[in-house]
Design a protein around this motif. Structure first.
Motif, PDB file in Angstrom:
ATOM      1  N   ALA A   1      11.048   1.961 -15.598  1.00  0.00           N
ATOM      2  CA  ALA A   1      10.572   3.324 -15.823  1.00  0.00           C
ATOM      3  C   ALA A   1      10.089   3.949 -14.525  1.00  0.00           C
ATOM      4  O   ALA A   1       9.923   3.269 -13.504  1.00  0.00           O
ATOM      5  CB  ALA A   1       9.436   3.318 -16.848  1.00  0.00           C
ATOM      6  N   VAL A   2       9.879   5.247 -14.585  1.00  0.00           N
ATOM      7  CA  VAL A   2       9.203   5.982 -13.522  1.00  0.00           C
ATOM      8  C   VAL A   2       7.909   6.508 -14.120  1.00  0.00           C
ATOM      9  O   VAL A   2       7.924   7.155 -15.168  1.00  0.00           O
ATOM     10  CB  VAL A   2      10.054   7.163 -13.001  1.00  0.00           C
ATOM     11  N   ILE A   3       6.787   6.210 -13.474  1.00  0.00           N
ATOM     12  CA  ILE A   3       5.504   6.680 -13.987  1.00  0.00           C
ATOM     13  C   ILE A   3       4.795   7.499 -12.912  1.00  0.00           C
ATOM     14  O   ILE A   3       5.061   7.345 -11.713  1.00  0.00           O
ATOM     15  CB  ILE A   3       4.591   5.523 -14.457  1.00  0.00           C
ATOM     16  N   LYS A   4       3.893   8.344 -13.365  1.00  0.00           N
ATOM     17  CA  LYS A   4       3.046   9.126 -12.464  1.00  0.00           C
ATOM     18  C   LYS A   4       1.624   9.035 -12.997  1.00  0.00           C
ATOM     19  O   LYS A   4       1.334   9.543 -14.079  1.00  0.00           O
ATOM     20  CB  LYS A   4       3.500  10.580 -12.394  1.00  0.00           C
TER      21      LYS A   4
ATOM     22  N   ASN B   1       0.815  -1.217   0.000  1.00  0.00           N
ATOM     23  CA  ASN B   1       0.000   0.000   0.000  1.00  0.00           C
ATOM     24  C   ASN B   1       0.848   1.267   0.000  1.00  0.00           C
ATOM     25  O   ASN B   1       0.307   2.370   0.019  1.00  0.00           O
ATOM     26  CB  ASN B   1      -0.933   0.021   1.222  1.00  0.00           C
ATOM     27  N   GLY B   2       2.155   1.071  -0.002  1.00  0.00           N
ATOM     28  CA  GLY B   2       3.054   2.214   0.028  1.00  0.00           C
ATOM     29  C   GLY B   2       3.807   2.384  -1.275  1.00  0.00           C
ATOM     30  O   GLY B   2       3.217   2.703  -2.305  1.00  0.00           O
TER      31      GLY B   2
ATOM     32  N   PRO C   1      -2.210   7.947  -6.959  1.00  0.00           N
ATOM     33  CA  PRO C   1      -2.345   8.976  -7.998  1.00  0.00           C
ATOM     34  C   PRO C   1      -1.356  10.122  -7.829  1.00  0.00           C
ATOM     35  O   PRO C   1      -1.073  10.567  -6.722  1.00  0.00           O
ATOM     36  CB  PRO C   1      -3.790   9.463  -7.815  1.00  0.00           C
ATOM     37  N   ARG C   2      -0.812  10.537  -8.997  1.00  0.00           N
ATOM     38  CA  ARG C   2       0.053  11.714  -9.081  1.00  0.00           C
ATOM     39  C   ARG C   2       1.290  11.621  -8.184  1.00  0.00           C
ATOM     40  O   ARG C   2       1.763  12.610  -7.628  1.00  0.00           O
ATOM     41  CB  ARG C   2      -0.747  12.984  -8.762  1.00  0.00           C
ATOM     42  N   VAL C   3       1.811  10.379  -8.062  1.00  0.00           N
ATOM     43  CA  VAL C   3       3.039  10.149  -7.290  1.00  0.00           C
ATOM     44  C   VAL C   3       3.993   9.328  -8.145  1.00  0.00           C
ATOM     45  O   VAL C   3       3.583   8.369  -8.793  1.00  0.00           O
ATOM     46  CB  VAL C   3       2.731   9.392  -5.979  1.00  0.00           C
ATOM     47  N   ASP C   4       5.274   9.706  -8.170  1.00  0.00           N
ATOM     48  CA  ASP C   4       6.260   8.945  -8.932  1.00  0.00           C
ATOM     49  C   ASP C   4       6.393   7.539  -8.373  1.00  0.00           C
ATOM     50  O   ASP C   4       6.511   7.348  -7.155  1.00  0.00           O
ATOM     51  CB  ASP C   4       7.624   9.637  -8.884  1.00  0.00           C
ATOM     52  N   ARG C   5       6.388   6.540  -9.288  1.00  0.00           N
ATOM     53  CA  ARG C   5       6.547   5.151  -8.879  1.00  0.00           C
ATOM     54  C   ARG C   5       7.460   4.428  -9.873  1.00  0.00           C
ATOM     55  O   ARG C   5       7.381   4.651 -11.082  1.00  0.00           O
ATOM     56  CB  ARG C   5       5.185   4.442  -8.832  1.00  0.00           C
TER      57      ARG C   5
END
Length: 396
Positions: free
Chosen positions: A42-45, A8-9, A15-19
């Motif tokens: 990759a890094v997605i948001k 969950n972290g 939403p709208r957080v780099d992952r």
């Protein structure tokens, strides 16, 4: 499942957080063929958090949303991929599971079939495409992996299925030794929308072998594809996590060779076997909890009458799935009066000795809830009517 602090972290697509992600780009032509692909870290948001219900409302009810155009493109791609799967004979078991609805106080308010709307189908189709692409990447790179395998059905079970389908004026064509998934797909389409759909889909599903994990890519019968693995859920399935590790090593260092390759390959049979075993145990535990919830929900319905369908016939009785509530119970044969009932194993039916009356799979019935056994998680019915005709009741 990974610990909640991870799932969950940092492992959750908030939403709208780099992952950090493993991304799979697939170029697909209008006929659904995979023309090219690229796999990379990759890094997605994400743009927003959307539920399946919300996306379904946007696509099916025309609800306005800033991302509606993107969802429409997703549906267009889904249709292309679904058509491709159907053309190769892939089987789509649209079999609902029980959805336990809880009230504000935590009490069970209803048990109903789970919903599988267009949003669910879109995501499922995209995951299938990603899983197939990753499996092919590992196989063609001659790298170790853990694959999701589904083998050809047992011919004897298909013979039994053919006999069962004949009771509903349906045919299973071809040689049972070499049945193709497209033939089972054809039968499922033939029963779609009929009152017996849920029952017959269950019967077809039971005629097939169980999917499992293996260190070799042995193909997936139901999906009608040669190479398939589980890749899309590394936070909740260990095989997916193993595939991620193998993929990460392939991207970082190229194809594994020599002693390192032999060492990893030696580990995979045990990992695959353990994953299959843990999956079965988890499913059994989940099924037991669900059956307990069903019993709890039915305990205040003693004496009530429901319509249903016969889903199982055994020497000791018949199993009934209710129409209004997504539960199943048993009518013991000792409680069915009007005749002495004999079990015809090959035909999956009970036959009256003197009247020749039959209780068959798929018969529509009316039953009364007679008893609840919470310890054994069992529901017992009494049979009142079969196919529109009353039937005598005999208490034990």
């Amino acid at each position: 499942m990974l610990p909640e602090r991870l799932s969950n972290g940092i492992c959750s697509l908030n939403p709208r957080v780099d992952r950090l992600t493993f991304s799979v780009d697939i170029e697909i032509d209008p006929r659904g063929r995979f023309v090219n692909h690229r796999i990379y870290k990759a890094v997605i948001k994400t743009a927003a958090r959307m539920t399946y219900t919300e996306v379904n409302a946007i696509l099916m009810e025309g609800r306005e949303h800033a991302l509606r155009a993107e969802f429409e493109r997703m549906r267009e791609l889904f249709e292309i991929l679904r058509t491709r799967r159907e053309q190769r004979g892939s089987i789509d078991f649209d079999l609902p599971e029980a959805d336990v609805v809880l009230g504000e106080t935590g009490d069970i308010e209803a048990i109903r079939p789970s919903e599988r709307n267009i949003a669910h189908r879109i995501i499922e189709e995209f995951m299938l495409a990603a899983n197939e692409t990753i499996a092919r990447e590992l196989v063609f790179s001659v790298q170790p992996g853990i694959y999701r395998v589904h083998q050809q059905p047992d011919p004897q079970k298909l013979d039994d299925l053919r006999l069962m389908l004949s009771e509903f004026n349906l045919t299973l064509r071809g040689d049972v030794e070499d049945i193709r998934p497209a033939e089972l797909q054809r039968v499922l389409k033939a029963v779609s929308g009929t009152p017996e759909e849920r029952f017959l889909t269950n019967i077809i599903l039971r005629s097939m072998k169980r999917a499992f994990y293996d260190e070799e890519s042995l193909g997936h019968f139901a999906l009608a594809i040669e190479h398939y693995c589980h890749f899309t859920s590394p936070i909740r399935r260990y095989p997916d996590l193993i595939v991620h590790r193998r993929l990460a090593e392939l991207l970082a260092n190229g194809p594994m060779q020599g002693e390192r390759l032999q060492k990893i390959e030696a580990l995979h049979p045990q990992l695959a076997s353990q994953s299959s075993d843990r999956e079965r145990r988890a499913e059994e535990a989940s099924r037991e909890v669900l059956e307990w919830k069903k019993v709890i929900f039915m305990r205040d319905k003693l004496g009530e009458q429901f319509t249903g369908i016969i889903t199982g016939v055994l020497p000791f009785g018949v199993f009934i799935a209710l129409d209004a509530i997504f539960v199943q119970g048993l009518v013991p044969v000792a409680t069915i009066g009007g005749d002495f009932w004999r079990f015809a194993e090959r035909e999956h039916r009970l036959r009256g000795n003197s009247s020749s009356r039959e209780l068959r799979l798929g018969d529509h019935v009316i039953v009364e809830v007679h008893a609840i056994d919470e310890d054994r998680r069992q529901i017992e019915f009494r049979l009142l009517e079969v196919a529109g005709s009353p039937i005598a009741r005999r208490e034990r």
